[in-house]
Design a protein around this motif. Structure first.
Motif, mmCIF file in Angstrom:
data_model
loop_
_atom_site.group_PDB
_atom_site.id
_atom_site.type_symbol
_atom_site.label_atom_id
_atom_site.label_comp_id
_atom_site.label_asym_id
_atom_site.label_seq_id
_atom_site.Cartn_x
_atom_site.Cartn_y
_atom_site.Cartn_z
ATOM 1 N N ASP A 80 0.935 -1.187 -0.154
ATOM 2 C CA ASP A 80 -0.036 -0.084 0.146
ATOM 3 C C ASP A 80 1.021 1.364 -0.118
ATOM 4 N N HIS A 81 0.238 2.515 0.030
ATOM 5 C CA HIS A 81 0.798 3.783 0.001
ATOM 6 C C HIS A 81 2.016 3.848 0.961
ATOM 7 N N ASN A 82 1.506 3.681 2.206
ATOM 8 C CA ASN A 82 2.241 4.090 3.349
ATOM 9 C C ASN A 82 3.686 2.955 3.273
ATOM 10 N N SER A 83 3.445 1.754 3.142
ATOM 11 C CA SER A 83 4.409 0.666 3.188
ATOM 12 C C SER A 83 5.567 0.876 1.641
ATOM 13 N N ARG A 84 4.900 1.397 0.757
ATOM 14 C CA ARG A 84 5.878 1.709 -0.443
ATOM 15 C C ARG A 84 6.615 2.754 -0.141
ATOM 16 N N LEU A 85 6.213 3.834 0.552
ATOM 17 C CA LEU A 85 6.841 5.102 0.701
ATOM 18 C C LEU A 85 7.806 4.538 2.007
ATOM 19 N N GLY A 86 7.611 3.681 2.977
ATOM 20 C CA GLY A 86 8.466 3.353 4.006
ATOM 21 C C GLY A 86 9.443 2.532 3.495
ATOM 22 N N THR A 87 9.106 1.590 2.591
ATOM 23 C CA THR A 87 10.179 0.734 1.874
ATOM 24 C C THR A 87 11.210 1.492 1.103
ATOM 25 N N ALA A 88 10.604 2.547 0.357
ATOM 26 C CA ALA A 88 11.902 3.365 -0.357
ATOM 27 C C ALA A 88 12.580 4.085 0.472
ATOM 28 N N VAL A 89 12.126 4.772 1.577
ATOM 29 C CA VAL A 89 13.028 5.530 2.322
ATOM 30 C C VAL A 89 13.957 4.728 3.020
ATOM 31 N N TRP A 90 13.393 3.410 3.376
ATOM 32 C CA TRP A 90 14.260 2.415 4.127
ATOM 33 C C TRP A 90 15.432 1.838 3.127
ATOM 34 N N ALA A 91 15.366 2.009 1.950
ATOM 35 C CA ALA A 91 16.443 1.705 0.929
ATOM 36 C C ALA A 91 17.529 2.742 0.576
ATOM 37 N N GLY B 238 5.928 9.357 21.651
ATOM 38 C CA GLY B 238 4.603 8.837 21.526
ATOM 39 C C GLY B 238 4.772 8.420 20.210
ATOM 40 N N TRP B 239 6.029 7.743 19.507
ATOM 41 C CA TRP B 239 5.812 7.267 18.090
ATOM 42 C C TRP B 239 6.055 5.371 18.175
ATOM 43 N N PRO B 240 4.526 4.938 18.283
ATOM 44 C CA PRO B 240 4.266 3.706 18.243
ATOM 45 C C PRO B 240 4.832 2.926 16.995
ATOM 46 N N TYR B 241 4.751 3.740 15.931
ATOM 47 C CA TYR B 241 4.978 2.750 14.692
ATOM 48 C C TYR B 241 6.248 2.029 14.522
ATOM 49 N N VAL B 242 7.418 3.091 14.561
ATOM 50 C CA VAL B 242 8.506 2.830 14.631
ATOM 51 C C VAL B 242 9.056 2.104 15.517
ATOM 52 N N ALA B 243 8.458 2.278 16.952
ATOM 53 C CA ALA B 243 8.986 1.438 18.272
ATOM 54 C C ALA B 243 8.657 -0.005 17.890
ATOM 55 N N GLY C 117 -1.651 5.114 6.928
ATOM 56 C CA GLY C 117 -1.539 3.800 7.452
ATOM 57 C C GLY C 117 -2.723 2.784 7.299
ATOM 58 N N SER C 118 -2.527 1.624 7.212
ATOM 59 C CA SER C 118 -3.443 0.449 6.978
ATOM 60 C C SER C 118 -3.737 -0.260 8.380
ATOM 61 N N GLY C 119 -3.452 0.661 9.545
ATOM 62 C CA GLY C 119 -3.535 0.219 10.925
ATOM 63 C C GLY C 119 -2.478 -1.022 11.311
ATOM 64 N N ARG C 120 -1.425 -1.051 10.649
ATOM 65 C CA ARG C 120 -0.412 -2.099 10.903
ATOM 66 C C ARG C 120 -0.006 -1.938 12.331
ATOM 67 N N SER C 121 -0.020 -0.685 13.052
ATOM 68 C CA SER C 121 0.088 -0.583 14.314
ATOM 69 C C SER C 121 -1.040 -0.149 15.019
ATOM 70 N N GLY C 122 -1.515 -1.011 16.135
ATOM 71 C CA GLY C 122 -2.671 -0.834 16.942
ATOM 72 C C GLY C 122 -2.969 0.526 17.277
ATOM 73 N N ASP C 123 -1.849 1.176 17.875
ATOM 74 C CA ASP C 123 -1.632 2.460 18.730
ATOM 75 C C ASP C 123 -1.722 3.621 17.584
ATOM 76 N N SER C 124 -1.361 3.279 16.208
ATOM 77 C CA SER C 124 -1.073 4.317 15.465
ATOM 78 C C SER C 124 -2.229 5.351 15.305
ATOM 79 N N GLU C 125 -3.302 5.057 15.623
ATOM 80 C CA GLU C 125 -4.492 6.120 15.359
ATOM 81 C C GLU C 125 -4.805 6.824 16.697
ATOM 82 N N ALA C 126 -4.150 6.355 17.882
ATOM 83 C CA ALA C 126 -4.141 6.883 19.097
ATOM 84 C C ALA C 126 -4.063 8.482 19.058
#
Lengths: 220, 220
Positions: A77-88, A117-122, B211-220
């Protein structure tokens, strides 16, 4: 458009464009005769991104190919493509596993992400090259005895949050089809802007605090 | 302390310390016998700075020598010594004189400094490597057609101002005699921290927006 026009409009020389075509960084043009191909706006846009990556980001050709592959990976999806591109993108030396300073740095980085309060990357932690980049940097400061507690780092995190909002706002000005390329390009292109502005701002702030009145307006 | 202890306390190998001594990046120790020298806290502190410059900042040995010379130049006041030391840090490719995009970029950079109310560097302009670093970066974006108006750049400038206040506050925690070395080291060491945190914050912000809700807390 012909290769000559693609070169004019992008400011990239024909020889360099041909090199990018050979390396697979730019898709082939539509063949119009035995010796000529036609290029369109998507080629121009891709060329700008490749140029940003290689010239400003100093991204090696192989890594640039990975970035581009992530942008085109339709299974994401959009978010994951962006993440993967930046990760490369290149992200400097890896943390040294088992090194005591690296263990301290990991705990500091985790506490910082929690504090901000950054749960996604944590949650992704070691999968994320940007997290590993942060750990390496904190480990170096720990080893050298420079200040790098959560309290020291938190203001940089808050500044980064504001920057990210600005970055994504800039990206969202583009059409959805162009957003991913723009986001990767802007991530790379704004790095020297940011580092240059920080050094300029330091000079201003240092002059404000310690200046000998070299600039008449500096105390205003 | 002996070289072995200097090595232990700094985490820098004896061979590398000897290399820095030979290259004049570290002053010689006080000779205590035909084969041994004694080192003190100033050596330890200098060694940390050299390590930060070379390992993290990837500063070439000749540039590191210039940075150190500026820090020791007693003909300059505090503010000018700091400025000169930071100016000796690598700052990327120079602007291309006479190139139309560079002319546009210079006008943009000047308008940005004016907008941000930064008279000190505005006055020094082309003497300042950080100003030239900014011009080069804006020229590249201009050439590639990416957004880089004063309005686009201003939020990065405001973030840089906050960063500079944090940087100088961190520096002022040191004793006056140690402030200059600390300032240069922290300028370099916090660059990868800042770039890493920006990429992490982008991932967080992107996940929040798309995001597609990959992290449960991400919408908090």
């Amino acid at each position: 458009m012909r290769l000559a026009e693609l070169s004019d409009r992008s400011g990239v020389s024909p020889a360099t464009i041909k090199y990018y075509l050979r390396e697979g960084l730019l898709p082939a043009g539509r063949r119009v005769s035995a010796t000529q191909a036609a290029y369109d706006e998507t080629h121009l846009q891709r060329l700008r991104l490749v140029r940003a990556l290689i010239q400003v980001g100093r991204v090696p050709v192989a890594a640039a190919r990975e970035v581009l592959a992530a942008l085109e990976d339709e299974s994401l999806d959009h978010n994951s493509r962006l993440g993967t591109a930046v990760w490369a993108l290149p992200h400097g030396p890896e943390p040294e596993d088992g090194d005591p300073a690296t263990e301290v740095a990991r705990r500091t980085a985790d506490a910082l992400l929690e504090h901000l309060g950054w749960p996604y990357v944590a949650e992704l932690r070691d999968e994320s090259p940007a997290y590993r980049m942060l750990v390496t940097a904190i480990a170096t400061m720990t080893r050298l005895g420079y200040p790098c507690s959560v309290d020291d780092l938190a203001p940089y995190g808050r500044a980064a949050r504001q920057l990210a909002v600005t970055d994504l706002d800039l990206m969202e000005r583009y059409e959805p089809a162009e957003q991913l390329e723009a986001a990767v390009a802007l991530t790379v292109l704004y790095e020297p802007v940011l580092l240059g502005l920080r050094r300029i701002a330091q000079a201003e702030e240092s002059n404000r605090r310690f200046g000998s009145g070299r600039s008449g307006d500096s105390e205003a």
